[in-house]
Design an enzyme around this catalytic site. Structure first.
Site, PDB file in Angstrom:
ATOM      1  N   HIS A 165       0.827  -1.216   0.000  1.00  0.00           N
ATOM      2  CA  HIS A 165       0.000   0.000   0.000  1.00  0.00           C
ATOM      3  C   HIS A 165       0.861   1.267   0.000  1.00  0.00           C
ATOM      4  CE1 HIS A 165      -3.788   2.184   1.209  1.00  0.00           C
ATOM      5  NE2 HIS A 165      -2.873   3.073   1.573  1.00  0.00           N
ATOM      6  N   GLU A 166       1.800   1.343   0.929  1.00  0.00           N
ATOM      7  CA  GLU A 166       2.616   2.551   1.038  1.00  0.00           C
ATOM      8  C   GLU A 166       3.633   2.653  -0.093  1.00  0.00           C
ATOM      9  OE1 GLU A 166       1.748   4.841   2.996  1.00  0.00           O
ATOM     10  OE2 GLU A 166       0.261   3.596   4.026  1.00  0.00           O
ATOM     11  N   HIS A 170       1.904   4.271  -3.047  1.00  0.00           N
ATOM     12  CA  HIS A 170       1.869   5.733  -2.927  1.00  0.00           C
ATOM     13  C   HIS A 170       3.212   6.337  -3.343  1.00  0.00           C
ATOM     14  CE1 HIS A 170      -2.011   6.141  -1.115  1.00  0.00           C
ATOM     15  NE2 HIS A 170      -1.693   5.557   0.043  1.00  0.00           N
TER      16      HIS A 170
END
Length: 222
Positions: free
Chosen positions: A25-26, A29
């Site tokens: 997820h990170e 980003h």
């Protein structure tokens, strides 16, 4: 009575799932921000698939207790973007979408493994453990996908709305952001969340898991 949101026997599966889910997820980003010209996350060591760079201690512990949590937010400097609104939305949505993609890949591998007979090479207890892990992996990743799209600060869903609305509305949203955080915390901490946020998440998880299974299950009939 246990204070944990998961049975003890599932904790190892939860740990593995979170290491993958939070990291992907990170990283998503950071990667999309970097591709749009923002080197901030890369300079801070966040453009990596190492879980140690992304885990937030409190957010990780909370998911074991409350069933939800978060990772360390990726720093983003919008001044590097040629089109801040478009890039901002794509950078933000990349995180939740990555959890949906990981879920789809896991189900694809699962049904493909069954189709080619890979499971038959392992003992029954291993097959049962893998199915338990997959079920948890799917539900937690879908939870992170949907949870982060809720329109409350500081979640991704709120940031997406910020980038989509006109500047004058964005300015008003900033003024009331602290109230939004309070409302969000009340909903997730108190029983009010059972009939609002958590009911919405539960229905959403069921919908997306059934949808993805219906897409990949035909592999078994090939």
């Amino acid at each position: 009575m246990s204070f944990l949101a998961f049975p003890l026997e599932l904790i190892p599966y939860v740990v593995i799932t979170l290491l993958i889910a939070f990291t992907v997820h990170e990283f998503a980003h950071a990667y999309v921000a970097y591709k749009f010209g923002d080197p901030t996350a890369q300079k801070q060591g966040r453009l990596t698939l190492s879980p140690l760079a992304h885990l937030d201690p409190f957010g990780t512990i909370l998911i074991f207790i409350a069933g939800f949590g978060w990772a360390k937010p990726v720093p983003v400097n919008r001044h590097y973007f040629k089109n801040p609104r478009l890039a901002g939305v794509l950078v933000t949505v990349a995180g939740p979408i990555s959890n949906l993609v990981v879920t789809a890949i896991a189900l694809l591998l699962f049904f493909t493994s069954i189709r080619i007979g890979l499971f038959q090479l392992f003992p029954e207890f291993f097959q049962e453990g893998l199915q338990t892990f997959l079920s948890l992996f799917v539900r937690l990743n879908l939870m992170l996908f949907l949870f982060n799209l809720l329109p409350f600060p500081p979640l991704d869903g709120y940031r997406i709305i910020e980038d989509l609305v006109p500047n004058h509305i964005r300015a008003k949203m900033t003024k009331f952001e602290s109230y939004g955080i309070i409302i969000f915390l009340i909903l997730v901490i108190t029983p009010l969340g059972d009939n609002t946020i958590f009911a919405l998440l539960s229905n959403g998880i069921d919908y997306w898991s059934n949808l993805l299974i219906s897409i990949f299950e035909p592999i078994l009939r090939l």
